[in-house]
Design a protein around this motif. Sequence first.
Motif, PDB file in Angstrom:
ATOM      1  N   VAL A  85       0.860  -1.183   0.000  1.00 25.35           N
ATOM      2  CA  VAL A  85       0.000   0.000   0.000  1.00 25.35           C
ATOM      3  C   VAL A  85       0.902   1.240   0.000  1.00 25.35           C
ATOM      4  CG1 VAL A  85      -1.780   1.267   1.243  1.00 25.35           C
ATOM      5  CG2 VAL A  85      -1.794  -1.244   1.250  1.00 25.35           C
ATOM      6  N   VAL A  86       0.674   2.117  -0.967  1.00 26.36           N
ATOM      7  CA  VAL A  86       1.510   3.306  -1.146  1.00 26.36           C
ATOM      8  C   VAL A  86       0.775   4.529  -0.596  1.00 26.36           C
ATOM      9  CG1 VAL A  86       2.700   4.783  -2.799  1.00 26.36           C
ATOM     10  CG2 VAL A  86       2.621   2.308  -3.160  1.00 26.36           C
ATOM     11  N   ALA A  87       1.440   5.251   0.290  1.00 31.63           N
ATOM     12  CA  ALA A  87       0.865   6.469   0.870  1.00 31.63           C
ATOM     13  C   ALA A  87       1.890   7.589   0.791  1.00 31.63           C
ATOM     14  CB  ALA A  87       0.435   6.231   2.311  1.00 31.63           C
ATOM     15  N   SER A  88       1.416   8.811   0.812  1.00 31.15           N
ATOM     16  CA  SER A  88       2.303   9.980   0.746  1.00 31.15           C
ATOM     17  C   SER A  88       1.818  11.038   1.723  1.00 31.15           C
ATOM     18  CB  SER A  88       2.327  10.555  -0.678  1.00 31.15           C
ATOM     19  OG  SER A  88       1.025  10.946  -1.084  1.00 31.15           O
ATOM     20  N   ASP A  89       2.769  11.930   2.089  1.00 36.22           N
ATOM     21  CA  ASP A  89       2.458  13.027   3.015  1.00 36.22           C
ATOM     22  C   ASP A  89       2.900  14.329   2.369  1.00 36.22           C
ATOM     23  OD1 ASP A  89       1.758  14.443   5.331  1.00 36.22           O
ATOM     24  OD2 ASP A  89       3.814  14.315   6.076  1.00 36.22           O
ATOM     25  N   PRO A  90       2.001  15.305   2.183  1.00 35.57           N
ATOM     26  CA  PRO A  90       2.380  16.555   1.520  1.00 35.57           C
ATOM     27  C   PRO A  90       3.207  17.496   2.394  1.00 35.57           C
ATOM     28  CG  PRO A  90       0.089  16.668   2.192  1.00 35.57           C
ATOM     29  CD  PRO A  90       0.560  15.276   2.505  1.00 35.57           C
ATOM     30  N   ASP A  91       3.317  17.214   3.683  1.00 36.58           N
ATOM     31  CA  ASP A  91       4.011  18.127   4.584  1.00 36.58           C
ATOM     32  C   ASP A  91       5.528  18.059   4.397  1.00 36.58           C
ATOM     33  OD1 ASP A  91       1.788  19.218   6.196  1.00 36.58           O
ATOM     34  OD2 ASP A  91       1.529  17.122   6.781  1.00 36.58           O
ATOM     35  N   LEU A  92       6.180  19.200   4.644  1.00 35.42           N
ATOM     36  CA  LEU A  92       7.643  19.280   4.682  1.00 35.42           C
ATOM     37  C   LEU A  92       8.038  19.875   6.028  1.00 35.42           C
ATOM     38  CD1 LEU A  92       8.447  20.599   1.092  1.00 35.42           C
ATOM     39  CD2 LEU A  92       8.770  18.283   1.962  1.00 35.42           C
ATOM     40  N   PRO A  93       8.983  19.257   6.724  1.00 33.89           N
ATOM     41  CA  PRO A  93       9.644  18.003   6.329  1.00 33.89           C
ATOM     42  C   PRO A  93       8.683  16.826   6.392  1.00 33.89           C
ATOM     43  CG  PRO A  93      10.236  18.599   8.561  1.00 33.89           C
ATOM     44  CD  PRO A  93       9.460  19.760   8.020  1.00 33.89           C
ATOM     45  N   ARG A  94       9.035  15.739   5.653  1.00 37.80           N
ATOM     46  CA  ARG A  94       8.174  14.576   5.591  1.00 37.80           C
ATOM     47  C   ARG A  94       7.971  13.964   6.977  1.00 37.80           C
ATOM     48  NH1 ARG A  94       5.895  15.446   0.811  1.00 37.80           N
ATOM     49  NH2 ARG A  94       7.412  15.496  -0.899  1.00 37.80           N
ATOM     50  N   GLN A  95       6.746  13.503   7.213  1.00 29.27           N
ATOM     51  CA  GLN A  95       6.433  12.887   8.489  1.00 29.27           C
ATOM     52  C   GLN A  95       6.417  11.365   8.325  1.00 29.27           C
ATOM     53  OE1 GLN A  95       2.750  14.533   9.833  1.00 29.27           O
ATOM     54  NE2 GLN A  95       3.425  16.643   9.630  1.00 29.27           N
ATOM     55  N   ALA A  96       6.686  10.663   9.401  1.00 29.46           N
ATOM     56  CA  ALA A  96       6.589   9.210   9.387  1.00 29.46           C
ATOM     57  C   ALA A  96       5.116   8.806   9.348  1.00 29.46           C
ATOM     58  CB  ALA A  96       7.276   8.613  10.613  1.00 29.46           C
ATOM     59  N   LEU A  97       4.801   7.833   8.510  1.00 29.28           N
ATOM     60  CA  LEU A  97       3.420   7.374   8.362  1.00 29.28           C
ATOM     61  C   LEU A  97       3.278   5.985   8.969  1.00 29.28           C
ATOM     62  CD1 LEU A  97       2.686   8.528   4.692  1.00 29.28           C
ATOM     63  CD2 LEU A  97       2.203   9.732   6.843  1.00 29.28           C
ATOM     64  N   ARG A  98       2.107   5.716   9.559  1.00 28.98           N
ATOM     65  CA  ARG A  98       1.821   4.425  10.176  1.00 28.98           C
ATOM     66  C   ARG A  98       0.579   3.830   9.515  1.00 28.98           C
ATOM     67  NH1 ARG A  98       5.673   2.187  13.101  1.00 28.98           N
ATOM     68  NH2 ARG A  98       4.179   1.193  14.503  1.00 28.98           N
ATOM     69  N   PHE A  99       0.707   2.544   9.142  1.00 27.85           N
ATOM     70  CA  PHE A  99      -0.375   1.843   8.461  1.00 27.85           C
ATOM     71  C   PHE A  99      -1.107   0.918   9.438  1.00 27.85           C
ATOM     72  CE2 PHE A  99       2.714   2.927   5.242  1.00 27.85           C
ATOM     73  CZ  PHE A  99       1.955   3.319   4.149  1.00 27.85           C
ATOM     74  N   ALA A 100      -2.398   0.744   9.188  1.00 28.14           N
ATOM     75  CA  ALA A 100      -3.199  -0.177   9.985  1.00 28.14           C
ATOM     76  C   ALA A 100      -4.394  -0.616   9.151  1.00 28.14           C
ATOM     77  CB  ALA A 100      -3.659   0.469  11.293  1.00 28.14           C
ATOM     78  N   LEU A 101      -4.956  -1.774   9.505  1.00 24.77           N
ATOM     79  CA  LEU A 101      -6.165  -2.258   8.840  1.00 24.77           C
ATOM     80  C   LEU A 101      -7.386  -1.755   9.598  1.00 24.77           C
ATOM     81  CD1 LEU A 101      -5.192  -5.947   7.982  1.00 24.77           C
ATOM     82  CD2 LEU A 101      -5.165  -3.944   6.480  1.00 24.77           C
ATOM     83  N   GLY A 102      -8.395  -1.367   8.833  1.00 22.05           N
ATOM     84  CA  GLY A 102      -9.609  -0.862   9.433  1.00 22.05           C
ATOM     85  C   GLY A 102     -10.608  -1.954   9.739  1.00 22.05           C
ATOM     86  N   PRO A 103     -11.706  -1.607  10.375  1.00 23.14           N
ATOM     87  CA  PRO A 103     -12.745  -2.588  10.725  1.00 23.14           C
ATOM     88  C   PRO A 103     -13.293  -3.264   9.464  1.00 23.14           C
ATOM     89  CG  PRO A 103     -13.103  -0.486  11.842  1.00 23.14           C
ATOM     90  CD  PRO A 103     -12.034  -0.245  10.832  1.00 23.14           C
ATOM     91  N   GLY A 104     -13.637  -4.559   9.623  1.00 21.19           N
ATOM     92  CA  GLY A 104     -14.215  -5.311   8.530  1.00 21.19           C
ATOM     93  C   GLY A 104     -13.214  -6.033   7.657  1.00 21.19           C
ATOM     94  N   SER A 105     -11.925  -5.799   7.847  1.00 23.74           N
ATOM     95  CA  SER A 105     -10.908  -6.500   7.070  1.00 23.74           C
ATOM     96  C   SER A 105     -10.830  -7.964   7.528  1.00 23.74           C
ATOM     97  CB  SER A 105      -9.547  -5.821   7.241  1.00 23.74           C
ATOM     98  OG  SER A 105      -9.593  -4.473   6.812  1.00 23.74           O
ATOM     99  N   PRO A 106     -10.341  -8.880   6.671  1.00 24.45           N
ATOM    100  CA  PRO A 106     -10.210 -10.280   7.086  1.00 24.45           C
ATOM    101  C   PRO A 106      -9.429 -10.405   8.383  1.00 24.45           C
ATOM    102  CG  PRO A 106      -9.828 -10.072   4.732  1.00 24.45           C
ATOM    103  CD  PRO A 106      -9.938  -8.680   5.262  1.00 24.45           C
ATOM    104  N   ALA A 107      -9.910 -11.251   9.280  1.00 21.00           N
ATOM    105  CA  ALA A 107      -9.331 -11.336  10.616  1.00 21.00           C
ATOM    106  C   ALA A 107      -7.883 -11.794  10.593  1.00 21.00           C
ATOM    107  CB  ALA A 107     -10.165 -12.288  11.479  1.00 21.00           C
ATOM    108  N   ASP A 108      -7.510 -12.655   9.636  1.00 19.53           N
ATOM    109  CA  ASP A 108      -6.150 -13.172   9.604  1.00 19.53           C
ATOM    110  C   ASP A 108      -5.249 -12.422   8.633  1.00 19.53           C
ATOM    111  OD1 ASP A 108      -7.703 -14.078   7.555  1.00 19.53           O
ATOM    112  OD2 ASP A 108      -6.901 -16.116   7.532  1.00 19.53           O
ATOM    113  N   ALA A 109      -5.699 -11.284   8.126  1.00 24.42           N
ATOM    114  CA  ALA A 109      -4.854 -10.448   7.275  1.00 24.42           C
ATOM    115  C   ALA A 109      -3.982  -9.557   8.150  1.00 24.42           C
ATOM    116  CB  ALA A 109      -5.707  -9.603   6.333  1.00 24.42           C
ATOM    117  N   SER A 110      -2.872  -9.070   7.574  1.00 22.49           N
ATOM    118  CA  SER A 110      -1.966  -8.206   8.332  1.00 22.49           C
ATOM    119  C   SER A 110      -1.368  -7.167   7.402  1.00 22.49           C
ATOM    120  CB  SER A 110      -0.844  -9.028   8.983  1.00 22.49           C
ATOM    121  OG  SER A 110      -0.023  -9.634   7.996  1.00 22.49           O
TER     122      SER A 110
END
Length: 327
Positions: A85-110
Amino acid sequence: IRDIGVTGVQTCALPISSGRVSWTPSEAQGPGNYVVLVRASDTSPQQVSIVRELLVSVREANQPPAIAPIPSLVVDEGQPVAIRVVASDPDLPRQALRFALGPGSPADASINPSTGEFQWRVGDDAGASTNRVSVRVSDDTPAPLLATRSFEIITRPRPKIVINEVLRRPQTPGTQFIELFNRSTNTAWNIGGMELVGSSIRFAFPTGTVLVPGAHLVVVQNLAAFRAAFGPGPVVAGAWTGGLGTQLDSIVLRTPATPSQPSEILDRLDYDSGYPWPGGTAATNASLQLVDPRQDRNRPGNWAVSGPFSGDRNVLRFTDPWRYFQD
């Protein structure tokens, strides 16, 4: 007044008629402090002028991250899904991004919280389904801003019809049979038009033949002889033409070939009469029975010889002594 000048910020715009200063800082210019020099001069021969200093402080305005579009995926049962999954941040300096799965995703997915690597292995017997996956990404500010995006993973079932039992050397003539088993617990399969073939046998399943989950279906050498030997219980699809090898043979369950698509082998059994295959060479009513339909059907250790039915047996009698143990 002859002219008005502004120095210190190159992007300032100053209409002379009004003396209004207008400036929109870019993302790269914030946060920061800027000194703006405003000069006004008259139209006299001496060009008398005056300069004033203006201090401008630009504050950072946090903007939410963004996730690139994720196309829907189509996968077969039992197959792994791995995408980034590709994400971007328009802010400068660049900020660290954190990924997570939302509700309803397969239980055994990561998903890897740092890299956005998404992984999910579709179950071997998941059946046909549409699975919605929600991904969210947040920045690392004290009051994090979020972005979410969803995509679909469509699973396609794969045939799980296996050759489950073979009677190759019966004592009663005409009672050879091959039993099929649908090992799926979710998906019924229409096997109409599919073919069961061996070195000397051939059978095409009638149109509309359906094997529901957990069901068995038998193809026989001679229907009358089979019913006389085994009774009316087993469900019979029909009788094949030709003969099944008593010592060795290669049995194949396949889809029919079409002008646009070749035949596909769904299951295959290559048996023999010698070691390590069980059963020996003598005629017997004991059939070859599959031990585990999930494992390789061409591994001799996955087959066992059934014993002929000899009536009910008392495994435990009511008069047997009982003992009770407590840990």
